[in-house]
Design an enzyme around this catalytic site. Structure first.
Site, short mmCIF file in Angstrom:
data_model
loop_
_atom_site.label_atom_id
_atom_site.label_comp_id
_atom_site.label_asym_id
_atom_site.label_seq_id
_atom_site.Cartn_x
_atom_site.Cartn_y
_atom_site.Cartn_z
N HIS A 124 1.01 -1.04 0.35
CA HIS A 124 0.42 -0.19 -0.31
C HIS A 124 0.75 1.23 0.15
O HIS A 124 0.36 1.99 -0.24
CB HIS A 124 -0.63 0.02 0.95
CG HIS A 124 -2.02 -1.03 0.98
ND1 HIS A 124 -2.98 -1.44 0.03
CD2 HIS A 124 -2.66 -2.00 2.09
CE1 HIS A 124 -3.84 -1.95 0.24
NE2 HIS A 124 -3.50 -2.47 1.52
N ASP A 161 -2.82 -10.47 -2.73
CA ASP A 161 -3.47 -9.71 -1.00
C ASP A 161 -4.64 -9.53 -1.16
O ASP A 161 -5.31 -9.26 -2.67
CB ASP A 161 -2.45 -8.58 -1.22
CG ASP A 161 -3.33 -8.62 0.50
OD1 ASP A 161 -1.92 -8.42 0.95
OD2 ASP A 161 -3.94 -7.28 0.61
N HIS A 163 -6.37 -7.19 -0.37
CA HIS A 163 -6.51 -5.17 -1.08
C HIS A 163 -5.33 -5.31 -1.77
O HIS A 163 -4.75 -5.94 -2.03
CB HIS A 163 -5.71 -4.58 0.57
CG HIS A 163 -6.69 -5.07 1.70
ND1 HIS A 163 -6.06 -6.32 2.50
CD2 HIS A 163 -8.07 -4.36 2.32
CE1 HIS A 163 -7.39 -6.14 4.09
NE2 HIS A 163 -8.25 -5.58 3.67
N ASP A 249 -4.66 -12.64 3.37
CA ASP A 249 -5.76 -12.48 3.96
C ASP A 249 -7.53 -12.84 3.05
O ASP A 249 -8.10 -12.46 3.52
CB ASP A 249 -5.82 -10.74 3.93
CG ASP A 249 -5.12 -9.97 3.41
OD1 ASP A 249 -4.95 -10.64 2.37
OD2 ASP A 249 -5.14 -8.34 3.80
#
Length: 344
Positions: A124, A161, A163, A249
């Protein structure tokens, strides 16, 4: 196959009481490694801290100053999600440096593949902002080292991931040497990663590939996306080395992810990537740890990944899978096939 791992107990120093991204994540992976029987088969590489110059090849000086200053004050919050402790500047340099160490070993032929078991995660972190639990973008920093120091003209980064890896996308959005592919839940933090984000049309048209997926997508949906979208994109781009932002995740048990992958589902994705790396890159592939916040699922997924990297079967899935029906993703795949520049 020679498989390297890079990790360090000093990563534990970056931890914030009550935060979901804490030292126990890597401690559980280390414990699982100790009992797995895999350690004698793995090459453990010594790590070093990244230099400021290596970070500045990706990040702004203001961004680095903010992290170092907060650490010098004893720590604090960069934003509501992202913390800094007194040790976080040094730990962040180590996480980036460990990732560089791994990709250099792969590029130089000292190992076939590798896994950087690092934290804090990185995908991120943009060129100008630490965010989303991430201080520095470990995989982007290492990718830039490969492009700057080695005879590598094209590399691919696949991010599974849950996200979207907005930081990695931002850093390479105008760079036609890097193909960035992301599968992620949508809508979900950080709100980026739409189908139409395909790279700068002037300098990198088609080198960003986003696959936003509906909540509840699991083993079958992800497998379809990898076989029908990610694999063909990699074969079209022809990377010389493959890097993977390995966040776990999207597991069905994850406390902050809305997806339904199992450990064996992750293993299928990893096996696809290993096979494509063998075909396209002489087996050169490096994994970098990102998310994963159910501790047993995280540890089991990492062990399954390492077993596959060593040429073994993935082993048992201690958590099993969900048997709920998955959402239909036909429209997403069709839209990419008919509109994304890589497939036109």
């Amino acid at each position: 196959m020679t498989t390297a791992i890079v990790t360090d107990q000093r990563f534990d120093l970056h931890t914030w009481h009550g935060h979901v991204e804490h030292a126990g994540r890597l401690q559980a992976i280390q414990q699982a490694l100790q009992t797995s029987g895999l350690l004698p088969s793995l090459m453990q590489l010594p790590i070093r801290a990244a230099t400021e110059a290596e970070l500045l090849a990706v990040h702004s000086s203001h961004m680095l100053h903010r992290v170092r200053q907060l650490a010098s004050y004893g720590g604090g919050q960069i934003d509501s999600d992202t913390y800094v402790t007194a040790d976080s500047w040094d730990v962040g340099l180590l996480a980036a440096g460990a990732t560089i160490t791994m990709v250099e070993a792969i590029a130089e032929g000292r190992c076939h593949n590798g896994f950087a078991l690092v934290r804090p995660p990185g995908h991120h972190a943009t060129d100008v902002r630490s965010m989303g639990f991430c201080l520095f973008n470990n995989i982007a920093i290492a990718a830039r080292v490969l492009l700057n120091r080695y005879d590598i003209r094209r590399l691919a980064i696949v991010d599974f991931d849950v996200h979207h890896g907005n930081g990695t996308q931002d850093i390479f959005y105008r760079d036609g040497q890097v193909l960035f592919c992301s599968t992620h839940a949508s809508p979900l933090y950080p709100g980026t990663g739409a189908l139409y984000e395909t790279g700068d049309p002037n300098t990198a048209n088609g080198t960003t590939l986003n696959v936003p997926l509906p909540y509840g997508t699991g083993d079958e949906g992800y497998d379809r996306v990898f076989r029908h979208v990610i694999g063909p994109a990699l074969h079209q781009f022809q990377p010389e080395i493959l890097l993977v932002s390995a966040g776990f995740d999207a597991h069905w048990s994850d406390p902050i992810g809305p997806m339904a992958l199992s450990v064996h589902g992750f293993a299928r994705l990893v096996q696809h990537l290993l096979t494509w790396a063998q075909t396209l890159c002489n087996g050169r592939i490096g994994f970098v740890l990102e998310g994963g916040y159910n501790i047993p699922a995280l540890a089991a997924s990492v062990i399954a990944t390492l077993r596959l990297m060593l040429g073994m079967d993935p082993g048992p899935d201690p958590l099993g899978k969900m048997n709920a029906p998955e959402p239909n993703i036909d429209r997403i795949i069709t839209t990419l096939h008919t509109q994304h520049p890589l497939f036109l």
